[in-house]
Design a protein around this motif. Structure first.
Motif, PDB file in Angstrom:
ATOM      1  N   LEU A   1       0.829  -1.200   0.000  1.00 10.39           N
ATOM      2  CA  LEU A   1       0.000   0.000   0.000  1.00 10.39           C
ATOM      3  C   LEU A   1       0.867   1.254   0.000  1.00 10.39           C
ATOM      4  CD1 LEU A   1      -2.923  -0.887   2.443  1.00 10.39           C
ATOM      5  CD2 LEU A   1      -2.724  -1.287  -0.002  1.00 10.39           C
ATOM      6  N   ALA A   2       1.997   1.190   0.713  1.00  9.40           N
ATOM      7  CA  ALA A   2       2.912   2.336   0.692  1.00  9.40           C
ATOM      8  C   ALA A   2       3.488   2.535  -0.710  1.00  9.40           C
ATOM      9  CB  ALA A   2       4.038   2.121   1.709  1.00  9.40           C
ATOM     10  N   TYR A   3       3.901   1.432  -1.353  1.00 10.24           N
ATOM     11  CA  TYR A   3       4.449   1.481  -2.704  1.00 10.24           C
ATOM     12  C   TYR A   3       3.421   2.047  -3.685  1.00 10.24           C
ATOM     13  CZ  TYR A   3       6.206  -0.456  -7.176  1.00 10.24           C
ATOM     14  OH  TYR A   3       6.628  -0.639  -8.471  1.00 10.24           O
ATOM     15  N   ALA A   4       2.142   1.704  -3.467  1.00  5.76           N
ATOM     16  CA  ALA A   4       1.075   2.121  -4.386  1.00  5.76           C
ATOM     17  C   ALA A   4       0.579   3.535  -4.108  1.00  5.76           C
ATOM     18  CB  ALA A   4      -0.091   1.144  -4.282  1.00  5.76           C
ATOM     19  N   GLY A   5       1.129   4.195  -3.083  1.00  2.00           N
ATOM     20  CA  GLY A   5       0.681   5.545  -2.754  1.00  2.00           C
ATOM     21  C   GLY A   5      -0.672   5.582  -2.097  1.00  2.00           C
ATOM     22  N   GLU A   6      -1.043   4.503  -1.420  1.00  2.00           N
ATOM     23  CA  GLU A   6      -2.370   4.391  -0.828  1.00  2.00           C
ATOM     24  C   GLU A   6      -2.411   4.770   0.654  1.00  2.00           C
ATOM     25  OE1 GLU A   6      -5.767   2.921  -2.286  1.00  2.00           O
ATOM     26  OE2 GLU A   6      -4.631   4.462  -3.315  1.00  2.00           O
ATOM     27  N   LEU A   7      -1.276   5.111   1.248  1.00  3.13           N
ATOM     28  CA  LEU A   7      -1.245   5.474   2.663  1.00  3.13           C
ATOM     29  C   LEU A   7      -1.174   6.987   2.810  1.00  3.13           C
ATOM     30  CD1 LEU A   7       1.280   2.821   4.066  1.00  3.13           C
ATOM     31  CD2 LEU A   7      -1.213   2.636   3.818  1.00  3.13           C
ATOM     32  N   ASP A   8      -1.928   7.521   3.782  1.00  2.00           N
ATOM     33  CA  ASP A   8      -1.801   8.948   4.055  1.00  2.00           C
ATOM     34  C   ASP A   8      -0.532   9.190   4.881  1.00  2.00           C
ATOM     35  OD1 ASP A   8      -2.370   8.414   6.794  1.00  2.00           O
ATOM     36  OD2 ASP A   8      -4.513   8.741   6.487  1.00  2.00           O
ATOM     37  N   ASP A   9      -0.256  10.428   5.212  1.00  2.00           N
ATOM     38  CA  ASP A   9       1.011  10.772   5.877  1.00  2.00           C
ATOM     39  C   ASP A   9       1.169  10.044   7.200  1.00  2.00           C
ATOM     40  OD1 ASP A   9       1.630  12.394   3.784  1.00  2.00           O
ATOM     41  OD2 ASP A   9       1.042  14.270   4.774  1.00  2.00           O
ATOM     42  N   GLU A  10       0.113   9.980   7.993  1.00  2.00           N
ATOM     43  CA  GLU A  10       0.222   9.326   9.302  1.00  2.00           C
ATOM     44  C   GLU A  10       0.390   7.821   9.152  1.00  2.00           C
ATOM     45  OE1 GLU A  10      -1.672   9.759  13.763  1.00  2.00           O
ATOM     46  OE2 GLU A  10      -2.692  10.665  12.042  1.00  2.00           O
ATOM     47  N   GLU A  11      -0.342   7.230   8.215  1.00  2.00           N
ATOM     48  CA  GLU A  11      -0.204   5.791   7.978  1.00  2.00           C
ATOM     49  C   GLU A  11       1.198   5.475   7.460  1.00  2.00           C
ATOM     50  OE1 GLU A  11      -4.638   4.221   6.727  1.00  2.00           O
ATOM     51  OE2 GLU A  11      -3.477   5.379   5.262  1.00  2.00           O
ATOM     52  N   LEU A  12       1.718   6.324   6.587  1.00  2.00           N
ATOM     53  CA  LEU A  12       3.059   6.109   6.055  1.00  2.00           C
ATOM     54  C   LEU A  12       4.096   6.160   7.172  1.00  2.00           C
ATOM     55  CD1 LEU A  12       4.523   5.565   3.407  1.00  2.00           C
ATOM     56  CD2 LEU A  12       4.780   8.033   3.110  1.00  2.00           C
ATOM     57  N   GLU A  13       3.907   7.055   8.117  1.00  2.00           N
ATOM     58  CA  GLU A  13       4.826   7.134   9.250  1.00  2.00           C
ATOM     59  C   GLU A  13       4.739   5.873  10.106  1.00  2.00           C
ATOM     60  OE1 GLU A  13       5.820   9.994  13.118  1.00  2.00           O
ATOM     61  OE2 GLU A  13       4.342  10.628  11.639  1.00  2.00           O
ATOM     62  N   VAL A  14       3.523   5.353  10.288  1.00  2.00           N
ATOM     63  CA  VAL A  14       3.359   4.092  11.028  1.00  2.00           C
ATOM     64  C   VAL A  14       4.111   2.969  10.314  1.00  2.00           C
ATOM     65  CG1 VAL A  14       1.703   2.305  11.700  1.00  2.00           C
ATOM     66  CG2 VAL A  14       1.168   4.707  12.114  1.00  2.00           C
ATOM     67  N   TRP A  15       3.964   2.885   8.996  1.00  2.00           N
ATOM     68  CA  TRP A  15       4.641   1.829   8.246  1.00  2.00           C
ATOM     69  C   TRP A  15       6.157   1.941   8.395  1.00  2.00           C
ATOM     70  CZ3 TRP A  15       5.154  -2.696   6.449  1.00  2.00           C
ATOM     71  CH2 TRP A  15       6.082  -2.999   5.468  1.00  2.00           C
ATOM     72  N   GLU A  16       6.674   3.130   8.233  1.00  2.00           N
ATOM     73  CA  GLU A  16       8.125   3.317   8.303  1.00  2.00           C
ATOM     74  C   GLU A  16       8.662   3.077   9.710  1.00  2.00           C
ATOM     75  OE1 GLU A  16       8.483   7.238   6.736  1.00  2.00           O
ATOM     76  OE2 GLU A  16       8.427   6.582   4.628  1.00  2.00           O
ATOM     77  N   THR A  17       7.890   3.431  10.724  1.00  2.00           N
ATOM     78  CA  THR A  17       8.345   3.268  12.112  1.00  2.00           C
ATOM     79  C   THR A  17       8.246   1.821  12.573  1.00  2.00           C
ATOM     80  OG1 THR A  17       7.602   5.523  12.597  1.00  2.00           O
ATOM     81  CG2 THR A  17       8.005   4.064  14.481  1.00  2.00           C
ATOM     82  N   TYR A  18       7.179   1.121  12.194  1.00  2.00           N
ATOM     83  CA  TYR A  18       6.915  -0.220  12.711  1.00  2.00           C
ATOM     84  C   TYR A  18       7.079  -1.301  11.640  1.00  2.00           C
ATOM     85  CZ  TYR A  18       4.987   2.374  16.641  1.00  2.00           C
ATOM     86  OH  TYR A  18       4.824   3.224  17.715  1.00  2.00           O
ATOM     87  N   ARG A  19       7.781  -0.957  10.581  1.00  2.00           N
ATOM     88  CA  ARG A  19       7.975  -1.897   9.474  1.00  2.00           C
ATOM     89  C   ARG A  19       8.480  -3.259   9.954  1.00  2.00           C
ATOM     90  NH1 ARG A  19      10.102  -0.575   4.055  1.00  2.00           N
ATOM     91  NH2 ARG A  19      10.351   1.515   4.932  1.00  2.00           N
ATOM     92  N   ASP A  20       9.512  -3.270  10.815  1.00  2.00           N
ATOM     93  CA  ASP A  20      10.100  -4.531  11.271  1.00  2.00           C
ATOM     94  C   ASP A  20       9.072  -5.400  11.987  1.00  2.00           C
ATOM     95  OD1 ASP A  20      12.475  -3.765  10.179  1.00  2.00           O
ATOM     96  OD2 ASP A  20      13.406  -3.162  12.074  1.00  2.00           O
ATOM     97  N   TRP A  21       8.197  -4.772  12.767  1.00  2.00           N
ATOM     98  CA  TRP A  21       7.181  -5.541  13.488  1.00  2.00           C
ATOM     99  C   TRP A  21       6.190  -6.177  12.511  1.00  2.00           C
ATOM    100  CZ3 TRP A  21       5.308  -8.483  16.928  1.00  2.00           C
ATOM    101  CH2 TRP A  21       3.928  -8.622  17.118  1.00  2.00           C
ATOM    102  N   PHE A  22       5.698  -5.403  11.562  1.00  2.00           N
ATOM    103  CA  PHE A  22       4.723  -5.951  10.612  1.00  2.00           C
ATOM    104  C   PHE A  22       5.346  -7.072   9.785  1.00  2.00           C
ATOM    105  CE2 PHE A  22       3.048  -1.443  10.934  1.00  2.00           C
ATOM    106  CZ  PHE A  22       1.991  -1.783  11.772  1.00  2.00           C
TER     107      PHE A  22
END
Length: 807
Positions: free
Chosen positions: A650-671
């Motif tokens: 979803l991040a690659y596809a541009g489907e995340l808003d700014d806050e969601e993108l920050e969650v992905w980048e911060t917690y990527r290892d956990w997911f």
């Protein structure tokens, strides 16, 4: 008898009058204008308030339909089902208004009026009103044809997502090429003829030597699997039999266990062939059709068109429990809305789905419909190894067309731009030379369009080849004649468009030629099956496949991989491992192309993302992870390989808003940890599911095995397939009868200790009987996103785990 009526003005009055008494309203217009929607919405809203079913199909041809009109339809008629025909540049020009009334009092209006104020009121338009009293059969046939178009694969539902996409395309089209007020004579002819329908030819009767009929080996295997399924008290199952193994006769043999049977298909020819097959197996039974022309409701075996049966009026001719067995042919269609309504209505003792398409990525959307139970799956490669189908010699020929330069319309290439690339003499010569080099005696050529088929047919004919063109507009008699001449050898080649996919049997065909980009792996698999039937004097089938840099080129060869693992190793291309009796040959240029694609893997990523957007358009919202797995035309395993996680995609596809993108980048290892941690059992995800069930604020709080034990046991015991998968071996058998100590000890030993020991992120720990997940809970939206995404991954992984166990 009520007669036909000519309407030359004020059509709106007739539409309003007929809407007052209709139980179903089904309209289809090429173009829809805001002025027209404003005229009809008051009485359509009134009809909807009475519970009338409303369907409206409109088109995007030439981008004449106004975005404002579509927006009004969404706002004014939220109860209506509205779909858009995506023409891809091909003509879409129908105007029809259907009203199903009470006591078989139905009306069909066909004419020239689109949905605009002018066309419905004072414009010069002619329409013919045909009441059912004049000809009941015409209305039912029109209703069937309408539903075929309404749920055609090129249509999409109108919702906020598809409206936004249409607005963008409408703007682009009218900036670059404003709508012309005058069409050429050729364009006008095409406009009036409209698009050809995709039709298939039914399988010819299977050749059993004498009565009584007995199952063939593949059918006997499938029957045994179905008997085992029924003994395990399943009430539904899917059977996947490769083309040529006799799935219709399998259903007929299985029907011996039931009193009344309903057989559902989407093609008239398939129904007729199935009826003949069933009566050959059960000559003492009665059989009847339920379609536009005939509606027999009291036969032992009823063979129903899904489009006829999909009408609420027709469906209610039967009680929900009228049938002991329901058979759905070509079961990969069963997730379509028409099938869903039928299957939701009926309550049979057993539901059997049969399909010849073995590729899991095309069947997974029907997993839930068959209760997760695939009774048996026989891939065409296994059938070849067993000698039940003919072996093949595959030749991958390099196609130097630059498909990157051709506009992609979301699900297919722009037809006009594709034609420019295809209708070249040098390309035709290359195709002809490759065919001459590898061909045998009887060839089917799969083309992209009628124009390409006609062009290639002219080229082959000019070179002395006996060839013909078949497509959806070809009459039935001409189709039968051409296939008969191919069978007897009087024709060498048939060029076809969307005709030889499902339900076709010309056993002597020994050469297949693909000269079109592969867009659907389902259809590609079905088409390959056209050449694999056994026949006297036929040693093998030759497959000549032109491969270029089109989408799916690097993943299409997955259909030749029975293991389902083809293409999983990133950055590497390897040829599929086919049976020893087969050959697989690729031009060096093709190998180089596929190696380059494997390195970049952008086409694979793009295909996954395209499948996501296609599903988003269908749902009208962002699909969750499990929905993507079950409904998208993609293999969800590839998501983890390409992006690490669904949310990485979803991040690659541009489907995340700014806050969601920050969650992905911060917690990527956990997911990614949750996505990729090993699962020999379901236990890790069951523990995580329990922790998530404690809510947003407390899901990361430490937990003991004893606390998890009741939830853990209940979860595994509440569904038989879970118990069978994870409590049937030595490890789990002692947990069938609940004992907190034993269950807690297993949880401590298996998921908690093992997960904490394998975790490389430092997130998971298990000390002093306390299991912890060290994920800092964010605040506000971030906290909800972390919890929701973790839950989505856990739910997806549990579903996928049990799905694989049951397959």
């Amino acid at each position: 008898m009520t007669k036909l009526q000519l309407i030359t003005s004020e059509l709106i009055g007739h539409l309003e009058r007929l809407s007052k008494d209709a139980s179903e309203i089904s309209w289809m217009t090429a173009f829809t204008m805001a002025s027209g929607v404003r005229k009809v919405s008051p009485f359509l809203k009134e009809a909807a308030s009475r519970g009338t079913t409303i369907k409206i199909l409109t088109g995007d041809y030439l981008y004449v339909t106004q975005p404002e009109a579509l927006r009004l339809l969404i706002e004014e008629l939220p109860q209506a089902e509205i779909r858009i025909w995506q023409s891809g540049g091909a003509s879409f020009h129908p105007k029809a208004y259907l009203f199903r009334g009470k006591r078989d009092n139905h009306t069909l209006i066909v004419g020239s009026s689109n949905l605009s104020r002018s066309a419905l009121t004072t414009g010069v338009e002619w329409s013919l009103l045909a009441p059912s009293e004049a000809d009941q059969g015409v209305f039912e046939e029109a209703n069937d044809r309408y539903l075929e178009l309404f749920y055609h694969e090129v249509t999409v539902p109108l919702n906020r997502e598809t409206l936004a996409e249409y607005e963008r395309l409408h703007k682009e089209a009218n900036q670059s090429k404003p709508i012309s007020t005058a069409w050429s004579e050729a364009e006008e002819t095409e406009l009036m003829l409209g698009p050809g329908e995709s039709q298939e030819i039914a399988e010819t009767a299977e050749t059993y030597s004498a009565e009584p009929l007995t199952p063939r080996p593949a059918q006997e295997m499938a029957l045994n699997a179905l008997r085992a399924t029924m003994e395990e008290e399943y009430d539904r199952a899917m059977v996947v039999l490769a083309t040529g193994l006799g799935k219709t006769y399998l259903a007929a043999f299985f029907a011996a266990n039931f009193r009344r049977v309903l057989f559902i298909a989407h093609r008239e020819e398939i129904l007729l062939q199935a009826r003949n097959s069933f009566l050959r197996v059960h000559p003492g039974k009665t059989a009847g059709l339920f379609n536009a022309a005939e509606k027999k409701t009291d036969a032992d075996f009823t063979f129903a068109s899904v489009y006829t049966l999909g009408s609420r009026h027709n469906m209610e001719e039967f009680s929900p429990d009228d049938f002991d067995l329901i058979v759905v042919d070509e079961f990969h269609h069963a997730a379509a809305p028409t099938y869903e309504r039928v299957l939701d209505y009926f309550k049979p003792k057993f539901l059997l789905g049969i399909t010849a398409t073995p590729d899991r990525m095309d069947n997974k959307d029907v997993y839930a419909i068959c209760g997760g139970n695939v009774a048996i799956s026989i891939h065409f490669l296994e059938a070849i190894e067993r000698g039940w189908l003919a072996p093949f010699k595959y030749f991958g020929v390099y196609d130097d067309t630059d498909y990157d330069a051709i506009r992609w319309l979301g699900s297919r290439y722009d037809e006009e731009e594709l034609l420019v690339a295809q209708l070249r003499d040098e390309f035709a010569e290359k195709i002809f030379m490759a065919w001459q080099e590898h061909k045998q005696t009887r060839t089917i050529v799969f083309c992209s369009s009628i124009k390409q088929a006609a062009f290639m047919n002219e080229y082959f004919t000019a070179n002395g080849i006996r060839s013909a063109v078949l497509h959806g507009r070809t009459g039935k008699e001409d189709r039968r004649s051409a296939t008969g001449r191919l069978e007897t050898g009087r024709l060498e080649v048939i060029f076809t468009v969307d005709l030889f996919n499902e339900g076709v049997d010309i056993p002597k065909v020994d050469t297949l030629l693909f000269i079109r980009p592969t867009e659907s792996l389902t259809i590609y698999t079905q088409q390959i099956g056209r050449g694999l039937r056994l026949a006297d004097g036929k040693s093998h089938c030759v497959i000549i496949d032109f491969i270029g840099n089109y989408r799916n080129a690097d993943v299409k060869l997955a259909v030749f991989d029975e293991s389902g693992t083809y293409g999983e190793k990133r950055g590497r291309f390897t040829e599929p491992a086919v049976p020893a009796v087969c050959e697989f040959n690729l031009d060096l240029s093709v190998v180089n192309l596929l190696k380059e694609m494997a390195k970049k893997r952008a086409p694979r990523k793009d295909a996954l993302v395209a499948a996501y957007f296609e599903l988003k358009r269908e749902l009208g919202r962002r699909p969750d992870y499990l929905e993507y797995h079950l409904q998208a035309d993609a293999d969800s395993r590839a998501v983890k390989q390409e992006f690490g996680s669904y949310f990485g995609m979803l991040a690659y596809a541009g489907e995340l808003d700014d806050e969601e993108l920050e969650v992905w980048e911060t917690y990527r290892d956990w997911f990614i940890e949750v996505e990729k941690t090993g699962m020999n059992k379901s236990y890790k995800m069951v523990v995580l599911l329990y922790m998530l069930s404690r809510g947003l604020k407390h899901w990361t709080d430490p937990v003991t095995p004893e606390e998890v034990a009741p939830f853990f046991h209940r979860y595994l015991m509440e569904k038989e397939y879970r118990t069978r998968a994870d409590l049937s071996d030595k490890t789990g058998q002692r947990l069938i009868e609940y004992d907190e100590t034993r269950t807690a000890d297993l949880i401590a030993k298996m998921p908690m200790t093992k997960w904490s020991g394998s975790d490389r992120t430092g997130t998971i720990s298990f000390e002093n009987r306390s299991f912890s997940i060290r994920v800092k809970n964010g605040s506000g939206l971030s906290s909800r996103v972390i919890h929701d995404w973790t839950r989505q991954i856990a739910v997806y992984r549990l579903h996928f785990y049990f799905e694989k166990k049951e397959a």
